[in-house]
Design a protein around this motif. Structure first.
Motif, short mmCIF file in Angstrom:
data_model
loop_
_atom_site.label_atom_id
_atom_site.label_comp_id
_atom_site.label_asym_id
_atom_site.label_seq_id
_atom_site.Cartn_x
_atom_site.Cartn_y
_atom_site.Cartn_z
N TYR A 1 0.68 -1.06 0.03
CA TYR A 1 -0.01 0.01 0.02
C TYR A 1 0.93 1.36 0.05
O TYR A 1 0.28 2.32 0.23
N ALA A 2 2.29 0.96 -0.33
CA ALA A 2 2.99 2.09 -0.31
C ALA A 2 2.51 3.16 -1.46
O ALA A 2 2.45 4.32 -1.36
N GLN A 3 2.50 2.68 -2.62
CA GLN A 3 2.01 3.46 -3.76
C GLN A 3 0.66 3.95 -3.91
O GLN A 3 0.37 5.01 -4.04
N ARG A 4 -0.32 3.14 -3.44
CA ARG A 4 -1.86 3.41 -3.33
C ARG A 4 -2.01 4.47 -2.09
O ARG A 4 -2.97 5.36 -2.47
N LEU A 5 -1.33 4.41 -1.12
CA LEU A 5 -2.03 5.15 -0.04
C LEU A 5 -0.75 6.25 0.62
O LEU A 5 -0.93 7.29 0.58
#
Length: 315
Positions: free
Chosen positions: A103-107
């Motif tokens: 979820y690094a890229q998404r959030l």
């Protein structure tokens, strides 16, 4: 002589990891340093802290309560030191956040970009790791909050802010023999070999639980990984018959190229992604603002929970 602070840190690390070697690696110290620290602490307080066996280090009954109290005190001391250091340096703020690689890229990235626009002098310290390591760091006070899949039961010392729903699915390479079965069943995985994260990670436990519900033995893990979001996982999968678990959102990216989900209901796991903080510990204003930006980011994502959850850090 008195209790040494580093000995408390050694104790908490061993309690969290269950093994001296893992605790030493997490703290970047030697194993003898951990062992000597535990011996000093046990001598100082007058009672044993661990029962040692081939399975690792298990807390004694009295040490379980001792851990809860010292963990809270250590976190409070860390907060006090951080606050004093920030005041001394005149810093406008430091955000310490842990994030699951999934979820690094998404959030994390969109929320951090927005935070930088609003608070250009703010500094961010990122810990990128899986759930077990993030929760351990959060409890030790090394990070202010973590963004990851929420456990089924939130631990009593933590509180959660749900952000969005996501699903995991069992995946194999395209043209895998399992994909040719007309009616795929969970029992067809009994002879499969797996690539999975460590046994303390929630995704691994989900797989083990699903197999156990079907009366099947635990997965035969051929490769154990500490990060399921990188290209290495894809490379191993597309060149073998290994079975693994992957976020549906990740499967739609380049990391899912050449992979396919297993088409059966038992191969899908729904879970909630959110932010975890320590209960009863007020968040710094910068971390509080970051949580608000995470909520705004998540609302734009498919699967947003839309829940009016109580904000962490307000009691």
């Amino acid at each position: 002589m008195g209790v040494r602070l580093d000995d408390i840190d050694y104790f908490l690390a061993v309690a969290a990891h269950g093994k001296i070697r893992a605790a030493a690696a997490a703290l970047n110290v030697s194993q003898p340093a951990i062992t000597q620290g535990l011996q000093r602490l046990e001598k100082e307080i007058g009672f044993p802290l661990f029962e040692r066996s081939s399975r690792g280090m298990q807390l004694t009954a009295v040490a379980t309560q001792f851990r809860e109290r010292t963990q809270a005190l250590r976190a409070s001391l860390g907060d006090a030191i951080k606050e004093a250091a920030d005041m001394h340096l005149g810093a406008l703020g430091l955000l310490r956040v842990g994030v699951s690689p999934l979820y690094a890229q998404r959030l994390f990235v969109p929320a951090t970009v927005a935070l930088h626009r609003q608070r250009p002098a703010a500094r961010v310290r990122l810990m990128l790791n899986l759930n077990d390591a993030l929760i351990a760091a959060l409890r030790l006070g090394d990070i202010d909050l973590s963004v990851n899949a929420l456990p089924g039961a939130i631990p009593p010392d933590l509180q959660a802010l749900p952000l969005m729903d996501d699903a995991l699915c069992l995946v194999v390479r395209e043209h895998h023999p399992l994909l040719s079965k007309r009616r795929l069943r969970l029992a067809d995985l009994v002879d499969a070999q797996w690539i999975l994260p460590g046994p303390a990670v929630a995704a691994r436990r989900s797989v083990e639980g699903r197999l156990a519900e079907g009366g099947l033995p635990p997965p035969r893990v051929l490769v154990e990984v500490s990060n399921t979001a990188g290209g290495l996982l894809n490379a191993l999968m597309v060149q073998s018959d290994l079975v693994s678990i992957m976020s549906e959102a990740q499967l739609a990216t380049a990391h899912g190229a050449g992979l396919a989900p297993l088409a059966m209901a038992d191969a899908r796991f729904t879970r909630t992604i959110g932010a975890l903080t320590r209960k009863g510990v007020a968040l710094p204003p910068l971390a509080q603002r970051f949580l608000e930006l995470l909520q705004e980011t998540a609302r734009a994502e498919p699967g947003s929970t839309g829940r009016g959850a109580k904000r962490p850090g307000r009691g």
